[in-house]
Design a protein around this motif. Structure first.
Motif, short mmCIF file in Angstrom:
data_model
loop_
_atom_site.label_atom_id
_atom_site.label_comp_id
_atom_site.label_asym_id
_atom_site.label_seq_id
_atom_site.Cartn_x
_atom_site.Cartn_y
_atom_site.Cartn_z
N PRO A 376 -114.28 29.13 7.92
CA PRO A 376 -114.31 28.68 9.33
C PRO A 376 -114.07 29.84 10.30
O PRO A 376 -113.35 30.79 10.00
CB PRO A 376 -113.16 27.66 9.41
CG PRO A 376 -112.94 27.25 7.99
CD PRO A 376 -113.25 28.43 7.14
N ILE A 377 -114.72 29.78 11.45
CA ILE A 377 -114.59 30.81 12.47
C ILE A 377 -113.44 30.42 13.39
O ILE A 377 -113.48 29.35 14.02
CB ILE A 377 -115.90 30.96 13.26
CG1 ILE A 377 -117.05 31.36 12.31
CG2 ILE A 377 -115.74 31.99 14.38
CD1 ILE A 377 -118.39 31.43 13.00
N ASP A 378 -112.39 31.23 13.46
CA ASP A 378 -111.24 30.93 14.32
C ASP A 378 -111.23 31.78 15.58
O ASP A 378 -110.33 31.68 16.41
CB ASP A 378 -109.94 31.12 13.56
CG ASP A 378 -109.83 32.52 12.95
OD1 ASP A 378 -110.77 33.32 13.18
OD2 ASP A 378 -108.85 32.77 12.23
#
Length: 545
Positions: A376-378
């Motif tokens: 996931p891109i945070d």
């Protein structure tokens, strides 16, 4: 000219009987009668006194009817005409040819050696000898054997007389059919000088040539050819003689896609030129090519011998351990009168490496490839506006996505093709029919250009037979012509094309036996017909299948 045929001088209608005395003493030959024009003519009885050879009186010279002057040659003017002096003609036993066959009754395809010997009495001289016509042996396969090109005469005794003997010719003949067969007479023309018999003693010093033309012919040789015994082995293909079988392989460990050579060698005495290749069937994992054939003949001596090798090239298409079956060869041994069979030992071959396999991908339950799921891109990062075409609007993106699928599909098709070549013999032979036919035709073209007629017709036949055998998925070796034509008929090939195939194969058979009768134009027409038949047969069988 003087003509002497089969030991008889042909100058007029005459009958000659030769008698050989068995003991010394007085003897009498009875009278002989003939009927000419309805009249009976009878000879007188002849009294003969048989004496030892050492007491034989000299043969009287033929007397001239004119009065002889023993000194005429000394005082003759150079402007005077020269009257010919009549010399006694040579006795037919002074000069003759004898034909000696090694056997007169043989089985079909058994070797017979015929030796032609020239006998001439002491004092007879020859020059400019040559064959008058082609020596033929219809119904035989023939091979020339070596003789001395400058022979030294051998002194022999025949019927109490001294002769000089030389060997003119030696040939090995093999009957190709059964029945009573005849080998033609060997005919030669020469010039000979015979012992001088002139009544003028001073003619001995004359410079006039005393050579006269003569014609000689040997008797024709009759040979009885009998059929081979029944109950021949299944591997027997007609070989007659004394043979040995030997096999060898260049290696027993190789990788998939490599090649190995399996060599079968048959050596011995007999008609090696007509030997067929032994049956050899490797496992289906091997792609087998037609054998390369080489023949080595030894023509010295009284028997034709040598060796013939068949080199098979194989390419494995799968890995594993395989066993190449043994090769069996059978022949008939005329010396013992039995069939003999030899079988080579099986050979184990280890194939390493891997064959090409389809690309496989392991997917997750969601359909995504394993190890290809991003975290996931945070961090939103910094967005920049660009004027380039959007990614989803570019055709190259979709092309790059379809490219792996296209490559995968091509790999699957290639692998299916390779597996089918290994498992489906009919499909494999059909695929290689045209390349092998083109290979044989190219080789036949080279033989045509070099003038090697016998090998040319053999290669032309292999091109047509190999193509039809591969297309029909039949073993063309061992098939008779009628069986091959029947197979074409069952495949639905029209009658006109079948007749053309049969005519060409018969032409190739004749070409291997009587190649000398074919001109360059005949060979080129046969080549064009073979190429045309292959193309038309391919079209016909393609439509029917």
């Amino acid at each position: 000219s003087l003509s002497i045929l089969n030991g008889v001088m042909e100058q007029s209608y005459s009958f000659r009987w030769v008698y050989q005395p068995l003991q010394e003493g007085a003897a009498q030959l009875g009278s002989t009668s003939v009927i000419v024009g309805g009249k009976v003519f009878e000879t007188e009885k002849i009294d003969i006194s048989v004496v030892p050879q050492s007491q034989r009186p000299p043969r009287a010279a033929r007397q001239s009817t004119r009065r002889l002057d023993p000194f005429s040659s000394l005082f003759r003017s150079p402007f005077d005409s020269v009257e010919p002096v009549e010399d006694a003609p040579p006795d037919p036993t002074d000069l003759f040819i004898r034909a000696i066959p090694s056997d007169r009754s043989v089985v079909q395809n058994e070797q017979v050696t015929i030796e032609y010997q020239l006998f001439f009495r002491e004092g007879v001289q020859l020059r400019q000898s040559r064959l008058t016509d082609s020596w033929d042996a219809e119904g035989f396969w023939r091979e020339e054997l070596e003789v001395e090109t400058r022979p030294i005469p051998q002194i022999v005794i025949e019927n109490g007389k001294r002769y000089n003997k030389i060997v003119l010719k030696r040939a090995a003949v093999f009957p190709t059919r059964t029945g009573t067969l005849t080998v033609d007479s060997l005919r030669i023309e020469s010039e000979a000088v015979f012992p001088f018999r002139s009544s003028d003693p001073f003619q001995l010093f004359s410079l006039r040539s005393s050579y006269r033309p003569v014609k000689l012919a040997s008797p024709a040789v009759t040979i009885e050819s009998t059929p081979l015994p029944p109950d021949a082995p299944a591997s027997f293909t007609g070989a007659v003689g004394s043979y040995q079988l030997k096999t060898q392989i260049d290696r027993t460990i190789l990788d998939v896609g490599g090649s190995i050579q399996f060599i079968v060698t048959i050596s011995g005495t007999g008609n090696l030129a007509t030997l067929d290749a032994p049956d050899f069937s490797p496992p289906t994992a091997f792609e087998l090519y037609d054998p390369q054939i080489s023949t080595r003949l030894t023509r010295s001596g009284r028997r034709l011998s040598g060796s013939k090798s068949f080199t098979y090239v194989m390419v494995p298409r799968a890995n594993g351990t395989f066993v190449l079956p043994g090769v069996e060869f059978s022949h008939y041994d005329p010396a013992s009168g039995v069939y003999r069979s030899e079988r080579s030992n099986p050979i184990e071959v280890i194939v390493t490496g891997t064959a090409p396999t389809p690309l496989a991908a392991t997917a997750t339950t969601n359909g995504l490839p394993v190890d290809d799921v991003a975290p996931p891109i945070d961090d939103a990062g910094r967005w920049v506006s660009v004027s380039q075409t959007s990614l989803h609007e570019s055709p190259w993106v979709y092309g790059s996505l379809l490219l792996p699928m296209l490559l995968l599909g091509l790999t699957l098709i290639y692998q299916r093709h390779q597996n089918r070549l290994v498992a489906d013999v009919r499909y494999a032979r059909k695929r290689r029919a045209n390349p092998l036919a083109k290979k044989h035709l190219r080789k036949a073209k080279l033989l045509l250009d070099s003038g090697t007629k016998i090998e040319y017709f053999g290669e032309l036949e292999r091109a047509v037979l190999g193509f039809l055998g591969n297309r029909l998925n039949i073993a063309e070796r061992g098939l008779t012509r009628s069986q091959l034509i029947s197979q074409l008929a069952e495949a639905g090939v029209d009658e006109t094309l079948r007749r053309r195939v049969q005519t060409l194969l018969e032409l190739c058979d004749r070409g291997r036996f009587v190649a000398g009768t074919f001109e360059k134009d005949d060979l080129e027409k046969a080549f064009e017909e073979a190429a045309s038949l292959i193309v038309e047969s391919d079209l016909a069988l393609g439509k029917l299948s």
